[in-house]
Write a protein that holds these residues in place. Sequence first.
Motif, PDB file in Angstrom:
ATOM      1  N   ILE A  40      34.304   8.492  17.678  1.00  0.00           N
ATOM      2  CA  ILE A  40      33.242   7.838  18.453  1.00  0.00           C
ATOM      3  C   ILE A  40      33.157   6.359  18.097  1.00  0.00           C
ATOM      4  O   ILE A  40      32.873   5.510  18.937  1.00  0.00           O
ATOM      5  CB  ILE A  40      31.904   8.550  18.203  1.00  0.00           C
ATOM      6  CG1 ILE A  40      31.993   9.996  18.723  1.00  0.00           C
ATOM      7  CG2 ILE A  40      30.756   7.816  18.884  1.00  0.00           C
ATOM      8  CD1 ILE A  40      30.787  10.837  18.391  1.00  0.00           C
ATOM      9  N   GLY A  41      33.393   6.027  16.838  1.00  0.00           N
ATOM     10  CA  GLY A  41      33.368   4.631  16.430  1.00  0.00           C
ATOM     11  C   GLY A  41      31.978   4.168  16.049  1.00  0.00           C
ATOM     12  O   GLY A  41      31.364   4.714  15.128  1.00  0.00           O
ATOM     13  N   ASP A  42      31.478   3.188  16.764  1.00  0.00           N
ATOM     14  CA  ASP A  42      30.166   2.602  16.463  1.00  0.00           C
ATOM     15  C   ASP A  42      29.076   3.551  16.965  1.00  0.00           C
ATOM     16  O   ASP A  42      28.515   3.380  18.044  1.00  0.00           O
ATOM     17  CB  ASP A  42      30.040   1.233  17.134  1.00  0.00           C
ATOM     18  CG  ASP A  42      28.782   0.502  16.681  1.00  0.00           C
ATOM     19  OD1 ASP A  42      28.201   0.932  15.656  1.00  0.00           O
ATOM     20  OD2 ASP A  42      28.392  -0.470  17.350  1.00  0.00           O
ATOM     21  N   ILE A  43      28.784   4.542  16.168  1.00  0.00           N
ATOM     22  CA  ILE A  43      27.874   5.604  16.580  1.00  0.00           C
ATOM     23  C   ILE A  43      26.435   5.208  16.264  1.00  0.00           C
ATOM     24  O   ILE A  43      26.142   4.612  15.222  1.00  0.00           O
ATOM     25  CB  ILE A  43      28.244   6.934  15.881  1.00  0.00           C
ATOM     26  CG1 ILE A  43      27.436   8.096  16.457  1.00  0.00           C
ATOM     27  CG2 ILE A  43      28.086   6.838  14.378  1.00  0.00           C
ATOM     28  CD1 ILE A  43      27.917   9.450  15.975  1.00  0.00           C
ATOM     29  N   THR A  44      25.540   5.503  17.197  1.00  0.00           N
ATOM     30  CA  THR A  44      24.124   5.200  17.012  1.00  0.00           C
ATOM     31  C   THR A  44      23.471   6.261  16.131  1.00  0.00           C
ATOM     32  O   THR A  44      24.020   7.371  15.964  1.00  0.00           O
ATOM     33  CB  THR A  44      23.411   5.160  18.364  1.00  0.00           C
ATOM     34  OG1 THR A  44      23.479   6.465  18.972  1.00  0.00           O
ATOM     35  CG2 THR A  44      24.067   4.142  19.293  1.00  0.00           C
ATOM     36  N   PRO A  45      22.303   5.980  15.555  1.00  0.00           N
ATOM     37  CA  PRO A  45      21.618   7.009  14.764  1.00  0.00           C
ATOM     38  C   PRO A  45      21.333   8.280  15.558  1.00  0.00           C
ATOM     39  O   PRO A  45      21.467   9.381  15.023  1.00  0.00           O
ATOM     40  CB  PRO A  45      20.322   6.306  14.331  1.00  0.00           C
ATOM     41  CG  PRO A  45      20.676   4.854  14.311  1.00  0.00           C
ATOM     42  CD  PRO A  45      21.628   4.673  15.440  1.00  0.00           C
ATOM     43  N   GLN A  46      20.948   8.135  16.842  1.00  0.00           N
ATOM     44  CA  GLN A  46      20.695   9.315  17.657  1.00  0.00           C
ATOM     45  C   GLN A  46      21.977  10.091  17.919  1.00  0.00           C
ATOM     46  O   GLN A  46      21.999  11.323  17.892  1.00  0.00           O
ATOM     47  CB  GLN A  46      20.048   8.913  18.988  1.00  0.00           C
ATOM     48  CG  GLN A  46      19.609  10.073  19.869  1.00  0.00           C
ATOM     49  CD  GLN A  46      18.502  10.891  19.241  1.00  0.00           C
ATOM     50  OE1 GLN A  46      17.814  10.432  18.328  1.00  0.00           O
ATOM     51  NE2 GLN A  46      18.324  12.125  19.713  1.00  0.00           N
TER      52      GLN A  46
END
Length: 268
Positions: A67-73
Motif C-alpha cells: 500500500i505504501g503511504d498508508i493512512t492511520p485509518q
Amino acid sequence: MSEHAETTLHAAPRASTPLAPVRTGTVTAVLALMRWSLASTGAMLPLIVIVQAMLAAGIILGFGLVIGDITPQGALFLSTGAPTILLLTIGLVIVPQGVSRARASGAFDYQRALPVARPLLMIVDLVVWALIALPGVAVGLLVARLRFDLTFSFDWPLLVFASLLVTTMATAVGYAIAVSMPPMPAQMLSQVLVFFVLLFSPITFPVEQLPQWFQMLHDVLPIRPAADLLRAGIAAESFTAELRDLLVLAAWTALGLVLTARALMRRR
C-alpha cells in the motif's frame, strides 16, 4: 451310537449373533480423537503454529509495504482484517487439504469406522485448528500495534463470539468441501480459495474498491461479513457490526454443517 448323541450331531447350529461395536463416552471419544489428530501432526505441530504466526505478521508487514503511504485509518482496516484471513485460511484451506489427504490414504475411512459419533470428527478438527490459530491472531495484532502504533478498542464478548463463529463457519464449509468432493478436486479448490480470500475479498481493503457486481456477490458470501464482525470486535470504537453479517455467517455455518453431517453419516 446313542440316541442322545445322534440328536446332538444332527442338531441345527445356532445362528451367530452379530456383535455391535461398543460405543465409548463422548468425553473419552473426543480426547482420543484429539490425541489422534495431534499425533498425526506430530513434530510438524510447532512448525505449523510458527508458520501461522509468520503468516499473520506477513500480512500486516507485506500489505503495508504494498500500500505504501498508508493512512492511520487504512492501517487500522488492514490490521483488523488480518485475523479474518488467518481464520479463513485455516478453515477453508488447511482443513480441507488435511481431510482430503486422510481420505486418499484411507485414514479417514478408518476414523469413520471407529465406534464414535461421526460428527465428533469435525468437532475435534475444529477445536484443534482453532487452538493452532490463536497464537497467530495474537501475533498479528501485536505486530500491527508495533508497526503502525495502533490502539485497539476490544469488545471482548463480540470478539470471542465472532472468532468462534467465523472459525466454525470456515471449518464447516472447508470440511464440507473435503467430504463432498473427490480428494484431488477438493485440494485444488482449496488452493483457489487462498487467492480469492487474499486478493479478491474486502478484508484488507474497503468493499467500495470492488466493482458493483463484485460487491453484490460479497453480500451473500461469508467472507466480508466475517471480516466486518471480527473488525467490530477488535476496534469497537471505529467499526460496528450489523445483524445481516451475523445472519449470513449463520446461514453458511448451517449449510456447511448439514453437508458435512450428511457426508459423514452416509454409508459407503
